[in-house]
Design a protein around this motif. Sequence first.
Motif, short mmCIF file in Angstrom:
data_model
loop_
_atom_site.label_atom_id
_atom_site.label_comp_id
_atom_site.label_asym_id
_atom_site.label_seq_id
_atom_site.Cartn_x
_atom_site.Cartn_y
_atom_site.Cartn_z
N LEU A 144 -4.87 0.52 -3.09
CA LEU A 144 -3.63 1.22 -2.80
C LEU A 144 -2.51 0.62 -3.64
N SER A 145 -1.66 1.46 -4.23
CA SER A 145 -0.58 0.94 -5.05
C SER A 145 0.54 1.97 -5.12
N TYR A 146 1.62 1.75 -4.36
CA TYR A 146 2.74 2.67 -4.41
C TYR A 146 4.03 1.99 -3.94
N VAL A 147 5.16 2.61 -4.26
CA VAL A 147 6.47 2.16 -3.79
C VAL A 147 6.93 3.12 -2.70
N ARG A 157 2.35 3.80 -8.18
CA ARG A 157 2.56 2.82 -9.23
C ARG A 157 1.21 2.38 -9.78
N THR A 158 1.19 2.11 -11.07
CA THR A 158 -0.04 1.62 -11.70
C THR A 158 0.05 0.11 -11.84
N ILE A 159 -0.83 -0.60 -11.16
CA ILE A 159 -0.90 -2.06 -11.23
C ILE A 159 -2.19 -2.44 -11.95
N LYS A 160 -2.08 -3.29 -12.95
CA LYS A 160 -3.26 -3.71 -13.69
C LYS A 160 -4.03 -4.73 -12.88
N ILE A 161 -5.22 -4.33 -12.44
CA ILE A 161 -6.05 -5.17 -11.59
C ILE A 161 -7.19 -5.74 -12.42
N PRO A 162 -7.27 -7.06 -12.61
CA PRO A 162 -8.38 -7.63 -13.37
C PRO A 162 -9.70 -7.45 -12.63
N SER A 163 -10.77 -7.43 -13.38
CA SER A 163 -12.10 -7.24 -12.78
C SER A 163 -12.50 -8.47 -11.98
N GLY A 195 -13.07 -17.16 -2.00
CA GLY A 195 -11.90 -17.35 -1.15
C GLY A 195 -11.00 -18.51 -1.54
N LEU A 196 -11.36 -19.26 -2.61
CA LEU A 196 -10.55 -20.38 -3.06
C LEU A 196 -9.49 -19.96 -4.07
N ARG A 197 -9.51 -18.73 -4.52
CA ARG A 197 -8.71 -18.32 -5.66
C ARG A 197 -7.25 -18.02 -5.28
N ILE A 198 -6.39 -18.27 -6.28
CA ILE A 198 -4.96 -17.96 -6.15
C ILE A 198 -4.58 -17.07 -7.33
N ARG A 199 -3.93 -15.96 -7.02
CA ARG A 199 -3.45 -15.06 -8.07
C ARG A 199 -1.97 -14.80 -7.87
N MET A 200 -1.32 -14.34 -8.93
CA MET A 200 0.12 -14.08 -8.88
C MET A 200 0.40 -12.69 -9.44
N ILE A 201 1.28 -11.96 -8.74
CA ILE A 201 1.70 -10.66 -9.23
C ILE A 201 2.80 -10.86 -10.26
N SER A 202 2.57 -10.38 -11.45
CA SER A 202 3.53 -10.51 -12.54
C SER A 202 3.91 -9.12 -13.02
N TRP A 203 5.04 -8.63 -12.52
CA TRP A 203 5.53 -7.29 -12.82
C TRP A 203 4.47 -6.25 -12.48
N PHE A 409 6.03 -6.21 -0.32
CA PHE A 409 7.20 -7.02 -0.63
C PHE A 409 8.33 -6.10 -1.09
N PRO A 410 9.59 -6.47 -0.79
CA PRO A 410 10.74 -5.64 -1.15
C PRO A 410 10.91 -5.54 -2.67
N VAL A 411 11.23 -4.36 -3.15
CA VAL A 411 11.51 -4.12 -4.57
C VAL A 411 12.61 -3.07 -4.67
N ASP A 412 13.11 -2.84 -5.89
CA ASP A 412 13.97 -1.69 -6.09
C ASP A 412 13.08 -0.47 -6.34
N GLU A 413 13.60 0.69 -6.16
CA GLU A 413 12.75 1.89 -6.22
C GLU A 413 12.21 2.18 -7.61
N PHE A 414 12.71 1.46 -8.62
CA PHE A 414 12.23 1.68 -9.99
C PHE A 414 11.25 0.60 -10.41
N TYR A 415 10.80 -0.23 -9.46
CA TYR A 415 9.88 -1.33 -9.79
C TYR A 415 8.64 -0.79 -10.50
N CYS A 416 8.28 -1.47 -11.59
CA CYS A 416 7.05 -1.16 -12.33
C CYS A 416 7.03 0.29 -12.82
N THR A 417 8.15 0.73 -13.40
CA THR A 417 8.18 2.09 -13.98
C THR A 417 8.49 1.99 -15.48
#
Length: 417
Positions: A144-147, A157-163, A195-203, A409-417
């Motif tokens: 799922l990926s939307y604002v 919204r299109t979020i690049k998800i690594p394999s 379950g040990l992994r940590i990832r970060m959302i970057s834009w 998480f809160p964003v502005d309505e133009f996030y990732c556009t």
Amino acid sequence: MNRLQTENANLIAANEELKTSKTDTEEVQTALAEIKEDLDETKMEKSEIQEYLDIERVKNSDLQSEIENCRNEIQEEKEQCLQTTQALTIDLERTEDEKEAIETRMSNNERDLEKLKFENEKCFGREKNSLMVLSGYKSQTEFLSYVLKPDGSESPRTIKIPSSKNGDHYLFASISALIRGKIYIFGEGSNIDYGLRIRMISWCGIKELDVKLNNNYYFGSSVVTAADQQSALICFPDDENFKKCEEFDGSAVSIKPATKYSHRDSCLALYKNQPVAVSSELSDGYKKVEKFDGASWTEMEDFPKAILVHSCIGVFDGYLLLGGSYQENNKYYSIKDVYLLRNSRWTVVGRLNEYHWYSSATRIGNTIYLVSGKKEPFAVEKLEWDGEKISSAKVVNNHSSKFYRPIIFPVDEFYCT
């Protein structure tokens, strides 16, 4: 004739006594001579001792002078040190005053900067009045990926998800938190090997970090951001106890004290700036409430029900618990009540429109968004908090399928556009 013989014998005896006396006198004289010689030697030794004592007396006098000089020097240094300490104390007090003034100015500048930033964003329509929703299900491609905009409309919204090598989507059943303005994702899918992994959302993308957690987190785990947003407390990994915790500050992981009771399928949120966990799916944690002061966990008043799969969020001087399910007589019952923890008491302060399991909650001002997880109809509810109760609640969106603990998480309505 006899008289003469007698006298002669007496004379002979007297002569012998005289000889003996002479011998004794000579021995006495010899002894006296030896004594005199010893006395002369003693006098010499006495003289030498007296000379030594005179020398030592002079040395002692010099030593006393040196000691007195040292005392005087020490006293002078002590007085100088005291004067220096007093001067440093004055400088330190002046420095503390200057530091406080600087901190006050910095605080004022930060507030002004935030105000300007907000006003600037508002002028350009960039205030964070919308919600980013991101989650995954049991396949690599289904996520799922939307604002969610303020009017309730959904903007994809299109979020690049690594394999991932995991059979399930790694966003499935993971947990997330905000740290220093960035969103971090902990754990991966339903496979404990990841379950040990940590990832970060970057834009508009997600990247994996080199640092790893100490425990496996997915089903049943919880996380909460610290009050200063400089770190997150991650708790209840998938093991036999669901009690362990660790902290992540954006770069490093550290072990924290475990809870006394298990808190599987619980929820962490801040109550008076301290993390609080409520109840558990496991019997040893039924209704149990614990708070963490940074060093240890303390038991609080029990929750009224053996609640689980609920959501929670901190509000001013309170802690809200939303939805979930509870166990009673070996049966499960869903609830729509919203509970408030305040002054160590639980009270019902609102009611939801739909049932929610494994949902996620966040707050933008006094507006609370509750994004559904597993329970149909997978609703997104918008709640208004007036400081004492939920003044309104309405459904603004529905998902097409179930998810576990969506990342929001809160964003502005133009996030990732």
